[in-house]
Design an enzyme around this catalytic site. Structure first.
Site, PDB file in Angstrom:
ATOM      1  N   LYS A 117      -9.625   2.618  -1.967  1.00 20.31           N
ATOM      2  CA  LYS A 117      -9.742   1.833  -0.904  1.00 20.31           C
ATOM      3  C   LYS A 117     -11.222   2.367  -0.115  1.00 20.31           C
ATOM      4  O   LYS A 117     -11.374   3.503  -0.041  1.00 20.31           O
ATOM      5  CB  LYS A 117      -8.582   2.335   0.171  1.00 20.31           C
ATOM      6  CG  LYS A 117      -8.805   1.544   1.493  1.00 20.31           C
ATOM      7  CD  LYS A 117      -7.537   2.101   2.390  1.00 20.31           C
ATOM      8  CE  LYS A 117      -7.441   1.418   3.779  1.00 20.31           C
ATOM      9  NZ  LYS A 117      -6.219   1.780   4.500  1.00 20.31           N
ATOM     10  N   CYS A 141      -5.582  -2.977   2.700  1.00 26.08           N
ATOM     11  CA  CYS A 141      -5.037  -3.108   4.117  1.00 26.08           C
ATOM     12  C   CYS A 141      -6.355  -3.100   5.299  1.00 26.08           C
ATOM     13  O   CYS A 141      -6.784  -4.308   5.232  1.00 26.08           O
ATOM     14  CB  CYS A 141      -4.383  -1.826   4.410  1.00 26.08           C
ATOM     15  SG  CYS A 141      -3.303  -1.658   5.961  1.00 26.08           S
ATOM     16  N   GLU A 162       0.797  -1.159   0.037  1.00 21.26           N
ATOM     17  CA  GLU A 162       0.133   0.038   0.093  1.00 21.26           C
ATOM     18  C   GLU A 162       1.077   1.103   0.051  1.00 21.26           C
ATOM     19  O   GLU A 162       2.023   1.417   0.997  1.00 21.26           O
ATOM     20  CB  GLU A 162      -0.872   0.036   1.153  1.00 21.26           C
ATOM     21  CG  GLU A 162      -1.782   1.079   1.597  1.00 21.26           C
ATOM     22  CD  GLU A 162      -2.527   1.189   2.778  1.00 21.26           C
ATOM     23  OE1 GLU A 162      -3.515   1.871   2.857  1.00 21.26           O
ATOM     24  OE2 GLU A 162      -2.155   0.400   3.656  1.00 21.26           O
TER      25      GLU A 162
END
Length: 261
Positions: free
Chosen positions: A111, A145, A45
């Site tokens: 995300k 994540c 990331e």
């Protein structure tokens, strides 16, 4: 073209803080040295900056340096490459995953779950669409994540074969990272690849990596050492995955649902 085996290169990098040029040079060299024969390279990331809450300083557009690099490198190295970068678009900032194919095709995913304990939700806009990429006959779902903690968003309804998480996940919470990767592989009857960074960032957070490739049975297929920068290519077998799903068809009894938001 469909293929039974997919070779995935996990890059567990020590990302340089706020150094786009330095990170691109670093990753470029890692790919040249380690990705020969791979079909897909997976980067952490925010691989160009580290997990930063300064998008006003670091963000680029979709015509920016990192986007150009990942597209061009995928073409020149003849390998798909994925990782996330900080992108500015329509007055907002996004933690945007880029999935670049060797033919020049570029897929994106923003995300969805923003890490509020790190104040990410106050600096970035969240995405609302999941991405599934069809690549060499494999259906690949890439997430980022904190998304790992939300099983509904990750849930497989026979949509994908490989679930990938890229991360900047601190060492202090390495046990949840390792445990949830295993859970996602087992509950979704898929391969899971998790790639996390190592080192210490500019905010003083330490990262242990713990990058892994896991089978649908919950078996570790990778051997990257924690807290050490490195790269490893793991071979995934579609025949093995489909055979296991046929012998143990858990997904036939899975709950059907629709996300409302």
């Amino acid at each position: 073209m469909e293929q039974n085996e997919l070779k995935v290169c996990l890059v567990q990098a020590d990302v340089k803080w706020h150094d786009v040029d330095g990170n691109l040079q670093l990753i470029d060299g890692i790919i040249d040295q380690n990705a020969a024969g791979a079909d897909l390279v997976v980067l952490p990331e925010m691989f160009t900056t580290g997990f930063s809450m300064e998008p006003e300083v670091l963000a680029e557009g979709m015509d920016g340096k990192a986007v150009r690099w990942i597209t061009q490198k995928a073409q020149s190295a003849k390998v798909a490459i994925m990782g996330s970068v900080i992108v500015a678009e329509n007055g907002s900032y996004y933690n945007r995953l880029l999935f670049a194919e060797p033919d020049g095709t570029l897929h994106t995913y923003d995300k969805r779950h923003l890490f509020r304990m790190g104040n990410e939700h106050n600096h970035y806009a969240g995405g609302d669409k999941r991405l599934v990429v069809s690549y060499k006959g494999w259906r690949i779902c890439p997430l980022i994540c904190y998304d790992l903690r939300f099983p509904v968003w990750s849930r497989n309804q026979n949509e994908y074969d490989l679930l990938i998480y890229i991360a900047s996940w601190p060492a202090a919470r390495s046990f949840p990272w390792r445990t949830l990767l295993l859970a996602r592989a087992i509950e979704n009857q898929c391969y899971v690849v998790g790639v996390n960074r190592v080192g210490v960032d500019g905010a003083g957070l330490t990262y242990s990596g713990d990058s892994a490739a896991i089978s649908s049975r919950g078996e570790y297929l990778s051997s990257l050492a924690p807290s050490v920068a490195g790269a490893e290519t793991v071979t995934l077998s579609m025949d093995d995955l489909l055979s296991f799903r046929k012998k143990f068809p858990v997904m036939l009894d899975g709950d059907r649902f629709h996300l409302l938001d």
